[in-house]
Design a protein around this motif. Structure first.
Motif, PDB file in Angstrom:
ATOM      1  N   VAL A 173      41.838  20.041 -22.821  1.00  0.00           N
ATOM      2  CA  VAL A 173      41.715  18.739 -22.173  1.00  0.00           C
ATOM      3  C   VAL A 173      42.257  18.873 -20.774  1.00  0.00           C
ATOM      4  O   VAL A 173      42.857  19.877 -20.414  1.00  0.00           O
ATOM      5  N   VAL A 174      42.065  17.849 -19.933  1.00  0.00           N
ATOM      6  CA  VAL A 174      42.543  17.880 -18.558  1.00  0.00           C
ATOM      7  C   VAL A 174      43.892  17.194 -18.490  1.00  0.00           C
ATOM      8  O   VAL A 174      44.025  16.050 -18.913  1.00  0.00           O
ATOM      9  N   MET A 175      44.913  17.886 -17.981  1.00  0.00           N
ATOM     10  CA  MET A 175      46.238  17.310 -17.817  1.00  0.00           C
ATOM     11  C   MET A 175      46.557  17.246 -16.326  1.00  0.00           C
ATOM     12  O   MET A 175      46.519  18.253 -15.636  1.00  0.00           O
ATOM     13  N   VAL A 176      46.826  16.072 -15.827  1.00  0.00           N
ATOM     14  CA  VAL A 176      47.165  15.880 -14.428  1.00  0.00           C
ATOM     15  C   VAL A 176      48.526  15.219 -14.348  1.00  0.00           C
ATOM     16  O   VAL A 176      48.740  14.158 -14.919  1.00  0.00           O
ATOM     17  N   LEU A 177      49.463  15.834 -13.681  1.00  0.00           N
ATOM     18  CA  LEU A 177      50.784  15.252 -13.489  1.00  0.00           C
ATOM     19  C   LEU A 177      50.864  14.731 -12.062  1.00  0.00           C
ATOM     20  O   LEU A 177      50.923  15.493 -11.102  1.00  0.00           O
ATOM     21  N   MET A 178      50.839  13.422 -11.927  1.00  0.00           N
ATOM     22  CA  MET A 178      50.803  12.788 -10.610  1.00  0.00           C
ATOM     23  C   MET A 178      52.221  12.589 -10.082  1.00  0.00           C
ATOM     24  O   MET A 178      53.202  12.641 -10.800  1.00  0.00           O
ATOM     25  N   SER A 200      49.055  11.594 -17.046  1.00  0.00           N
ATOM     26  CA  SER A 200      47.681  11.149 -17.250  1.00  0.00           C
ATOM     27  C   SER A 200      46.839  12.303 -17.768  1.00  0.00           C
ATOM     28  O   SER A 200      46.943  13.426 -17.270  1.00  0.00           O
ATOM     29  N   PHE A 201      46.036  12.026 -18.787  1.00  0.00           N
ATOM     30  CA  PHE A 201      45.101  13.036 -19.268  1.00  0.00           C
ATOM     31  C   PHE A 201      43.992  12.340 -20.044  1.00  0.00           C
ATOM     32  O   PHE A 201      44.068  11.160 -20.374  1.00  0.00           O
ATOM     33  N   GLU A 202      42.958  13.110 -20.357  1.00  0.00           N
ATOM     34  CA  GLU A 202      41.839  12.610 -21.134  1.00  0.00           C
ATOM     35  C   GLU A 202      41.618  13.493 -22.354  1.00  0.00           C
ATOM     36  O   GLU A 202      41.979  14.671 -22.358  1.00  0.00           O
ATOM     37  N   TYR A 203      41.035  12.902 -23.386  1.00  0.00           N
ATOM     38  CA  TYR A 203      40.726  13.654 -24.587  1.00  0.00           C
ATOM     39  C   TYR A 203      39.609  12.945 -25.348  1.00  0.00           C
ATOM     40  O   TYR A 203      39.255  11.804 -25.027  1.00  0.00           O
ATOM     41  N   SER A 204      39.055  13.610 -26.347  1.00  0.00           N
ATOM     42  CA  SER A 204      37.964  13.048 -27.143  1.00  0.00           C
ATOM     43  C   SER A 204      38.484  12.614 -28.501  1.00  0.00           C
ATOM     44  O   SER A 204      39.247  13.344 -29.143  1.00  0.00           O
ATOM     45  N   ALA A 205      38.061  11.421 -28.934  1.00  0.00           N
ATOM     46  CA  ALA A 205      38.538  10.910 -30.218  1.00  0.00           C
ATOM     47  C   ALA A 205      37.544   9.918 -30.795  1.00  0.00           C
ATOM     48  O   ALA A 205      36.695   9.371 -30.083  1.00  0.00           O
ATOM     49  N   LEU A 222      49.665  15.767 -29.047  1.00  0.00           N
ATOM     50  CA  LEU A 222      50.624  16.802 -28.676  1.00  0.00           C
ATOM     51  C   LEU A 222      50.208  17.481 -27.371  1.00  0.00           C
ATOM     52  O   LEU A 222      49.087  18.007 -27.259  1.00  0.00           O
ATOM     53  N   HIS A 223      51.113  17.469 -26.397  1.00  0.00           N
ATOM     54  CA  HIS A 223      50.949  18.224 -25.159  1.00  0.00           C
ATOM     55  C   HIS A 223      50.780  19.713 -25.489  1.00  0.00           C
ATOM     56  O   HIS A 223      51.243  20.195 -26.526  1.00  0.00           O
ATOM     57  N   LYS A 224      50.149  20.457 -24.608  1.00  0.00           N
ATOM     58  CA  LYS A 224      49.876  21.867 -24.860  1.00  0.00           C
ATOM     59  C   LYS A 224      51.137  22.691 -25.071  1.00  0.00           C
ATOM     60  O   LYS A 224      51.119  23.717 -25.771  1.00  0.00           O
ATOM     61  N   ASP A 225      52.248  22.268 -24.497  1.00  0.00           N
ATOM     62  CA  ASP A 225      53.521  22.978 -24.659  1.00  0.00           C
ATOM     63  C   ASP A 225      54.459  22.254 -25.611  1.00  0.00           C
ATOM     64  O   ASP A 225      55.670  22.521 -25.625  1.00  0.00           O
ATOM     65  N   ALA A 226      53.922  21.343 -26.406  1.00  0.00           N
ATOM     66  CA  ALA A 226      54.719  20.662 -27.430  1.00  0.00           C
ATOM     67  C   ALA A 226      54.646  21.447 -28.733  1.00  0.00           C
ATOM     68  O   ALA A 226      53.576  21.908 -29.140  1.00  0.00           O
ATOM     69  N   VAL A 227      55.789  21.590 -29.390  1.00  0.00           N
ATOM     70  CA  VAL A 227      55.857  22.245 -30.690  1.00  0.00           C
ATOM     71  C   VAL A 227      56.617  21.329 -31.642  1.00  0.00           C
ATOM     72  O   VAL A 227      57.790  21.020 -31.402  1.00  0.00           O
ATOM     73  N   LEU A 228      55.943  20.877 -32.693  1.00  0.00           N
ATOM     74  CA  LEU A 228      56.644  20.192 -33.770  1.00  0.00           C
ATOM     75  C   LEU A 228      57.191  21.256 -34.707  1.00  0.00           C
ATOM     76  O   LEU A 228      56.436  22.059 -35.257  1.00  0.00           O
ATOM     77  N   LEU A 229      58.504  21.294 -34.879  1.00  0.00           N
ATOM     78  CA  LEU A 229      59.147  22.251 -35.756  1.00  0.00           C
ATOM     79  C   LEU A 229      59.548  21.555 -37.047  1.00  0.00           C
ATOM     80  O   LEU A 229      60.310  20.584 -37.027  1.00  0.00           O
ATOM     81  N   LYS A 289      35.444   9.338 -25.042  1.00  0.00           N
ATOM     82  CA  LYS A 289      36.369   9.861 -24.053  1.00  0.00           C
ATOM     83  C   LYS A 289      37.526   8.879 -23.907  1.00  0.00           C
ATOM     84  O   LYS A 289      37.345   7.741 -23.498  1.00  0.00           O
ATOM     85  N   CYS A 290      38.709   9.335 -24.268  1.00  0.00           N
ATOM     86  CA  CYS A 290      39.894   8.483 -24.227  1.00  0.00           C
ATOM     87  C   CYS A 290      40.854   8.995 -23.165  1.00  0.00           C
ATOM     88  O   CYS A 290      40.774  10.139 -22.726  1.00  0.00           O
ATOM     89  N   SER A 291      41.780   8.159 -22.752  1.00  0.00           N
ATOM     90  CA  SER A 291      42.749   8.556 -21.729  1.00  0.00           C
ATOM     91  C   SER A 291      44.134   8.072 -22.102  1.00  0.00           C
ATOM     92  O   SER A 291      44.314   7.141 -22.892  1.00  0.00           O
ATOM     93  N   TYR A 292      45.107   8.737 -21.532  1.00  0.00           N
ATOM     94  CA  TYR A 292      46.519   8.367 -21.699  1.00  0.00           C
ATOM     95  C   TYR A 292      47.128   8.289 -20.313  1.00  0.00           C
ATOM     96  O   TYR A 292      47.026   9.231 -19.521  1.00  0.00           O
TER      97      TYR A 292
END
Length: 474
Positions: free
Chosen positions: A15-20, A33-38, A105-112, A465-468
């Motif tokens: 997905v596209v991750m943009v940190l403004m 801000s980012f977008e994803y499909s759901a 979950l962000h790409k660098d998020a890990v649920l342990l 197409k959803c956004s956060y």
């Protein structure tokens, strides 16, 4: 083929991750801000940090996740809500989801997953099983759990859920567990479910278990576990209707996909089949199990399974049907097309003597019906045994159809590549030639062993197409 599937998985997970305004790491205020499909988009958003979550890998965040879901459930009738898990390591025990809800979950998020077994609640056995899989009693609740939900999404930018299963595997091997091990994700009695674009590691047992549910989409998932880890099945659709499993990469210690519907007399009584299932673009590595297994818990029935574009490498078998006297139920109308197979013991394996009963109360007169099993367009290499097809005496497996199959046998392959007992069917264009119980039809007939022409309803489910977007202050 395997490389192409991996590319699809990676693309599906991106997905596209943009940190403004300077990004998350700089002081001041800004916006994520980012977008994803759901399957559904949400009107409200929050981060786990809003509820006291700490992503240091040490702080237990169970209460933060539970409170976040509880608070966000208020928006179920007002456009729903999404919970964002940012970069970090988020230690947690089990927590439940809610309806009209997205966990992202962000790409660098890990649920342990917590390794403190005492922190895991115990729930009843599934009614269609009547018995735990590891022990006679109940079972530990799954890490991410939900029941009686509508419209739930678990997705991300290929973020990670790590079950830290080592402690569970040790206890299992030592036979010290009082209850059945937890799964990573289990959704029960629910409708409109999406699980996508995640990496799942080291599950204590099964990874993804949708059960008694409908309209389920599982896509873009990477599942990794040691190939010797016990019962780390990849994806187990269980008594589900209208399920789509696509673009997944699985390395596990058990079946990559195991289709189920209840166990012996409990599954017969519950009577809820798995039907209308699509499996496509799967890559599997599992040296001791199957790429796709049907059963052995199939007592509620399995019908209309369509699997296509399957790559299996160093996998014990490609497709395996597992059943036994006492199972009852049925496995019928199974269609598999387009398999690319490298190094395995069996290509086709059907077993009518698979034991492992829930208890001693099963009905010895409950015979399974295995009928309408179709395989075509298969290429395999370095195979020890082409097929082992073993029905049940007095209850043969019927309607088997195998066409356009080329199996390259290993140098030390068995002298007789086909083993057939109590089966009936036809074949065409199969090398090496199959056993006589699969009557050679000569030239292949149009549509032989092929998929039905009509599409399934689950293929009509479209993703949006959803956004956060969320402001933050640091």
């Amino acid at each position: 083929m395997g490389g192409q599937v991996m590319v699809v998985v990676v693309v599906a997970a991106a997905v596209v991750m943009v940190l403004m305004s300077g990004g998350e790491c700089r002081k001041g205020s800004g916006r994520v801000s980012f977008e994803y499909s759901a399957i559904s988009c949400r009107a409200h958003s929050a981060s786990i940090t809003d509820f006291g979550g700490v992503g240091d890998g040490k702080t237990l965040n169970t209460k933060a996740f539970q409170e976040a879901v509880q608070q966000l459930s208020r928006f179920a009738s007002d456009g729903g809500a999404q919970l964002f898990v940012p970069a970090g390591k988020w230690l947690t025990a089990a927590f439940n989801l809610t309806s009209h809800f997205t966990l992202y979950l962000h790409k660098d998020a890990v649920l342990l997953a917590s390794q403190d077994i005492k922190s895991w609640a115990v729930v009843d056995p599934l009614p269609s099983y009547g018995h735990g899989r590891d022990a006679a009693g109940g079972r530990y609740i799954s890490l991410i759990f939900g029941t009686n939900l509508t419209d739930v999404v678990i997705t991300g930018e290929n973020g990670t859920i790590d079950g830290q299963g080592g402690v569970w595997w040790q206890q299992f091997h030592k036979k010290k567990l009082k209850y059945t091990r937890p799964y990573l994700i289990e959704i029960m009695h629910s409708d409109n479910v999406q699980i996508s674009n995640l990496t799942l590691l080291n599950s204590p047992s099964w990874n993804i278990h949708p059960v008694y549910s409908s309209n389920v989409i599982i896509q873009g998932i990477t599942i990794l576990a040691p190939v010797t880890s016990p019962n780390t099945d990849g994806i187990n659709p269980d008594s589900c209707t209208n399920t789509r499993i696509e673009d997944n990469y699985i390395v596990s210690g058990d079946d990559c996909i195991a289709v189920k519907s209840g166990w012996d007399e409990y599954g017969i009584k519950y009577g809820m089949p798995t039907k209308h299932l699509i499996i496509r673009r799967l890559t599997c590595i599992s040296p001791y199990s199957a790429a796709i297994a049907l059963g052995s818990e199939m007592s509620g029935g399995i019908q209309d399974v369509r699997a296509q574009d399957i790559t299996a490498v160093h996998t014990e078998s490609a497709v395996r049907i597992k059943t036994a006297v006492g199972r009852g139920g049925y496995v019928k109308d199974i269609y598999v097309k387009g398999m690319n197979l490298h190094t395995m013991k069996w290509v086709f394996w059907m077993t009518g003597n698979y034991g492992s009963h829930a208890d001693d109360h099963y009905d010895p007169n409950a015979l399974p019906e295995i009928n309408g099993i179709n395989y075509r367009d298969v290429v395999a290499e370095n195979v020890s045994i082409a097929a082992r097809l073993e029905g049940i005496t007095g209850d043969p497996f019927t309607g088997i159809c195998i066409a356009n199959v080329t199996i390259g046998m290993a140098k030390k392959a068995k002298k007789y590549p086909w083993s057939c007992l109590e089966v009936e069917g036809v074949s065409s264009g199969v090398v090496p030639p199959p056993c006589g119980l699969l009557a050679d039809q000569g030239e292949e007939k149009l549509g032989m062993c092929d998929f039905p022409t009509e599409n399934l309803a689950v293929d009509g489910i479209q993703l949006q197409k959803c956004s956060y977007r969320m402001k933050y202050n640091v």
